[in-house]
Design an enzyme around this catalytic site. Structure first.
Site, PDB file in Angstrom:
ATOM      1  N   GLY A 250       0.813  -1.208   0.000  1.00 54.36           N
ATOM      2  CA  GLY A 250       0.000   0.000   0.000  1.00 54.36           C
ATOM      3  C   GLY A 250       0.845   1.255   0.000  1.00 54.36           C
ATOM      4  O   GLY A 250       0.522   2.243  -0.679  1.00 54.36           O
ATOM      5  N   ASP A 251       1.942   1.248   0.768  1.00 56.06           N
ATOM      6  CA  ASP A 251       2.859   2.388   0.792  1.00 56.06           C
ATOM      7  C   ASP A 251       3.445   2.621  -0.598  1.00 56.06           C
ATOM      8  O   ASP A 251       3.592   3.767  -1.044  1.00 56.06           O
ATOM      9  CB  ASP A 251       3.999   2.138   1.783  1.00 56.06           C
ATOM     10  CG  ASP A 251       3.497   1.654   3.132  1.00 56.06           C
ATOM     11  OD1 ASP A 251       2.370   2.023   3.515  1.00 56.06           O
ATOM     12  OD2 ASP A 251       4.227   0.898   3.790  1.00 56.06           O
TER      13      ASP A 251
END
Length: 309
Positions: A250-251
């Site tokens: 997600g980052d």
């Protein structure tokens, strides 16, 4: 300039073995130490994509030195505030099942926060991008997140936020440029089931009415949906590949998205690159190399969803 903030970074001790016998001596087959934290992951990927950035937040002790040196070895500039305490160590045990033991981390005081805020007040200028990612450190509240968001608004810097429900919603009145909840978090925020694409879009738009400019909703193996500040809606596919480790995916999506947006101001192409970067990290042991991410870009299909959806 691009800045990342990680309030409670960690050194992740990753240990791999076949089986764990509780209450007995266990020996691992392989171990490694990794600088951990959502903002730190973003800094690494941004640099690998060719974007200089400065990693900030709070570190201390020998583990804090490891975090700083790991980033500097990647070519990332650092401007951490030093705590008189030791940055936490998290244990990630990979056996037949994965087990994680996460430490709380050192307490951050109001004086610590004030020093970091003074750094941003002195250095932040219009057009900069600030990525605030992860959860609060002990001693911190949502008010500290709001202070960062408010400063970005006053300085006319783009504020990108990826955090939990309470911290995210507290910052919405400051009009963050981009937030990235997942479907489960949408359900928790609005206390309603989010089972369909229509549910995702409707709740993303609710976040916009509360202040968010652009909303990416990650859907795991089903891709992601982007609702833009101009009310365009895009959906990305996912490429073929074997998921090795979802930590940092997600980052990587957020960092990949913003890296492309800074270059092009094109939302569809930004979503394509973000999806490619997120998948590349999921297919990798750590944060993806740029070469792998770029090799996946052409596999990502972007569909524009009409207003009738």
């Amino acid at each position: 300039m691009l800045y990342t903030i990680t309030f409670n970074p960690a050194v992740d001790l990753v240990m791999k073995t076949d089986v764990v016998h509780l209450g007995e001596l266990n020996r691992v087959q392989k171990d490694e130490y990794v600088a951990g934290g959502k903002g730190i992951n973003m800094s690494v990927l941004l640099k690998r994509l060719g974007h200089d950035n400065i990693a900030t937040g709070f570190i201390g002790g020998f583990t804090g030195t490891f975090v700083r040196e790991s980033l500097e070895n990647e070519g990332v500039q650092t401007a951490f505030h030093q705590l008189d305490a030791i940055t936490r160590i998290n244990v990630k045990l990979h056996a037949a099942q994965e087990t994680e033991l996460n430490a709380n981390g050192p307490t951050v005081t109001e004086a610590d926060v004030a020093e970091l805020m003074a750094y941003f007040d002195q250095n932040l200028v219009a057009g900069d991008v600030v990525f605030l990612a992860g959860n609060a450190a002990p001693g911190m509240t949502s008010d500290h997140y709001v202070k960062v968001a408010e400063l970005c608004r006053v300085k006319e810097a783009l504020f990108v936020l990826d955090s939990n429900k309470s911290l995210l919603t507290a910052c919405l009145p400051q009009r963050p440029f981009l937030i990235k909840p997942n479907a489960q978090e949408l359900s928790e925020i609005f206390e309603t089931p989010v089972d369909t694409l229509d549910d995702v879009i409707a709740n993303a738009r609710k976040l916009q009415t509360l202040g968010a400019q652009n909303v990416i909703v990650s859907l795991g193996g089903e891709g992601a949906v982007l609702v833009t500040d101009s009310q365009e809606i895009f959906r990305s596919s996912v490429p073929q590949g074997t998921v090795v480790n979802s930590v940092g995916a997600g980052d990587s999506m957020v960092a990949g998205f913003m890296a492309k947006y800074i270059e092009s101001k094109d939302y569809a192409q930004s979503l394509r690159q973000g999806a490619a970067c997120g998948s590349a990290t999921a297919f990798s042991v750590g944060i993806a190399e740029a070469e792998l991410a770029m090799s996946l870009v052409d596999e990502i299909q972007i569909k524009r969803i009409g207003e009738e959806s």
